[in-house]
Design a protein around this motif. Structure first.
Motif, PDB file in Angstrom:
ATOM      1  N   LYS A  25       0.873  -1.175   0.000  1.00  0.00           N
ATOM      2  CA  LYS A  25       0.000   0.000   0.000  1.00  0.00           C
ATOM      3  C   LYS A  25       0.901   1.213   0.000  1.00  0.00           C
ATOM      4  O   LYS A  25       1.833   1.282   0.790  1.00  0.00           O
ATOM      5  CB  LYS A  25      -0.827  -0.038   1.304  1.00  0.00           C
ATOM      6  N   GLY A  65      -2.764   4.924  -0.084  1.00  0.00           N
ATOM      7  CA  GLY A  65      -3.638   3.760  -0.015  1.00  0.00           C
ATOM      8  C   GLY A  65      -3.750   2.999  -1.322  1.00  0.00           C
ATOM      9  O   GLY A  65      -4.409   1.966  -1.404  1.00  0.00           O
ATOM     10  N   ILE A 108      -2.839   0.454  -4.265  1.00  0.00           N
ATOM     11  CA  ILE A 108      -2.091  -0.817  -4.280  1.00  0.00           C
ATOM     12  C   ILE A 108      -0.973  -0.696  -5.306  1.00  0.00           C
ATOM     13  O   ILE A 108      -1.229  -0.426  -6.491  1.00  0.00           O
ATOM     14  CB  ILE A 108      -3.009  -2.008  -4.598  1.00  0.00           C
ATOM     15  N   THR A 153      -7.658   1.549  -4.709  1.00  0.00           N
ATOM     16  CA  THR A 153      -7.206   2.294  -3.530  1.00  0.00           C
ATOM     17  C   THR A 153      -7.869   1.731  -2.277  1.00  0.00           C
ATOM     18  O   THR A 153      -9.074   1.453  -2.266  1.00  0.00           O
ATOM     19  CB  THR A 153      -7.581   3.780  -3.663  1.00  0.00           C
TER      20      THR A 153
END
Lengths: 245, 261
Positions: free
Chosen positions: B123, B127, B129, B142
């Protein structure tokens, strides 16, 4: 004395040729599907000498004969889905603009339009023409059965042609790039007793120990011929000196 | 004789290349998602001194010809896309692709697409990926800041547990190529689509032809140390043997030279 200058020179030429054969074999000791060339000139020369010691056979009775040895190479596991190796007599067929070529090297891949090709982009011949793999089939899931049939799950994708030349095998000529061509009147038949192994490559059938021994014998025979040639040169020089007073 | 020197030199070159390829494989024995490469060789063209099947005397054909080869050359380096071993980790964002398919990532600067098998996902600060190198996977997913845990299903659905309940964040997609071996290796565990590989076709993990996603696992390198070491020994011996060929030929040539003294 049976050794003439011509005989010695033809011996030397034949030994040089044999040396080149050894070099070719050893350069290809890692080439999958390579078949070694046999040349026994130096060995024959050596065995003739051991029968009649002190005489070098230079009368043209020992001939240089080179043949291809189509014996089986070892199977090496590579785990690559499209690596195939034939166990037994037989060849894969690849299509070229100049006609079909026959090969024992079964490292195949898929061209971007789906055709099954070899490492040089030449089509692998299937039972009815080139083999096309549909885009929805993933390469890792293709399974190839021992008779050369390709399957994806339950769907049959085609069958790779494996042909056998029987006694005509000795008439194949190497064209390079792992291919052999056949003379026009040598017709291949579907291979009867061969098995296709998936995930394997057939190693080169070059035996490095044998080749090294041949290399040594060639070098020794070459030296022997050279020594005889040099002695004749000395004799000739001595005669000329005596003749000129 | 000189021709044989060139032949033996191609042999040494080929074994050298083999060693280079093995060295790369062994260096990457612990790289997640790494696919080993294999060298393939082929013999070079032959000089026909005599054709097989030629007539020696009327009606008599010699059975074999005389052809002198010119050595060996590499035909291709192929990437072997067999599955590596799966190793369980306990990272909720680690995934392994069990079967065919690649994850698509976007390069941040140019926006170009690359493909990877390396499923050690993380992450980033926002947030999103991303892969271990920080490239966001595409399509972007996200994770909300208040998510307690995330899980990834076998078909690629990414779920987050938030205080308000379960939330589906998006789907991971897998991409396939007609000829994966044609992909260009870019380093950093990334592959680039080329003409030879064909265009990427996207699909849902688990559908026919595509692998499924295994969560909390990573796929290790598919390099097999024992076979690489055996190949290394073979290549080393091959190099040495080809050099002996040159040495023997050199000796022979030297003797030829002394004839004229």
């Amino acid at each position: 004395m049976a050794d003439s200058i011509e005989g010695l020179s033809s011996n030397i030429q034949a030994l040089t040729q044999e040396y080149e054969t050894v070099a070719q074999n050893l350069a290809n000791m890692s080439t999958a599907g390579y078949k070694r060339t046999l040349n026994s000139f130096s060995q024959e020369l050596l065995s003739r000498m051991s029968e009649a010691p002190e005489t070098l056979p230079a009368d043209g009775t020992v001939q240089a004969i080179s043949t291809r040895d189509f014996s089986q190479g070892q199977m090496i596991k590579t785990d690559r889905t499209l690596d195939l190796a034939i166990q037994g007599k037989g060849f894969f067929v690849v299509e070229t603009p100049e006609g079909p070529l026959y090969t024992r090297n079964g490292a195949f891949q898929i061209q971007r339009d789906g055709r099954l090709v070899d490492m040089n982009g030449r089509n692998v011949a299937g039972a009815d023409g080139p083999i096309i793999i549909p885009a929805t089939v993933s390469e890792q899931s293709i399974s190839i059965s021992p008779d050369g049939a390709l399957r994806f799950g339950d769907t049959a994708l085609g069958r790779i042609r494996v042909v056998d030349f029987g006694a005509d095998e000795n008439r194949l000529t190497a064209k390079g790039f792992n291919g052999f061509s056949a003379p026009a009147d040598a017709l291949p038949a579907p291979a009867a007793n061969s098995v296709v192994h998936q995930g394997y490559q057939e190693a080169s059938n070059v035996r490095s120990v044998e080749e090294m021994v041949n290399l040594m014998v060639v070098a020794r025979m070459y030296e022997t011929n050279m020594n005889v040639l040099r002695k004749r040169q000395d004799y000739t020089r001595a005669i000329m000196t005596a003749a000129n007073g | 004789m000189i021709r044989a020197f060139a032949t033996a030199a191609t042999g040494m070159d080929a074994q050298q290349m083999m060693v280079d390829s093995i060295a790369n494989n062994l260096a990457n024995v612990n790289t997640t998602g790494f696919k080993r490469s294999m060298m393939n060789f082929q013999d070079l063209l032959y000089l026909k001194m005599r054709e097989a099947d030629r007539e020696v005397a009327s009606g008599i054909k010699a059975p074999s010809g005389l052809e002198i080869g010119s050595g060996v050359q590499p035909s291709a380096t192929t990437k072997v896309f067999s599955m590596g071993e799966l190793q369980r980790t306990d990272n909720e964002l680690d995934i392994a692709i069990q079967g065919d398919g690649f994850l698509e990532v976007t390069l941040p600067g140019s926006g170009e697409k690359r493909y990877t098998r390396d499923g050690s996902l993380q992450k980033d600060a926002n947030g999103k990926i991303v892969t271990a190198s920080g490239y966001p996977i595409s399509p972007a997913i996200t994770i909300p800041a208040d998510a307690i845990s995330v899980d990834i299903a076998g078909d690629g659905t990414v779920n987050a547990q938030t205080p308000t309940g379960n939330q589906v964040l998006g789907n991971l997609q897998l991409h396939r190529f007609q000829n994966s071996a044609g992909l260009s290796s870019e380093g950093g565990n990334l592959y680039r689509e080329t003409e030879a590989s064909g265009t990427a076709t996207a699909g849902t993990p688990g559908q026919q032809g595509y692998g499924s996603i295994l969560s909390k696992y990573v796929e290790k390198s598919n390099v097999q140390m024992v076979s690489e070491l055996v190949n290394l020994i073979t290549a080393q011996r091959g190099y040495e043997i080809n050099s002996k060929v040159i040495r023997a030929g050199d000796n022979m040539l030297t003797q030829l030279g002394t004839l004229l003294r």
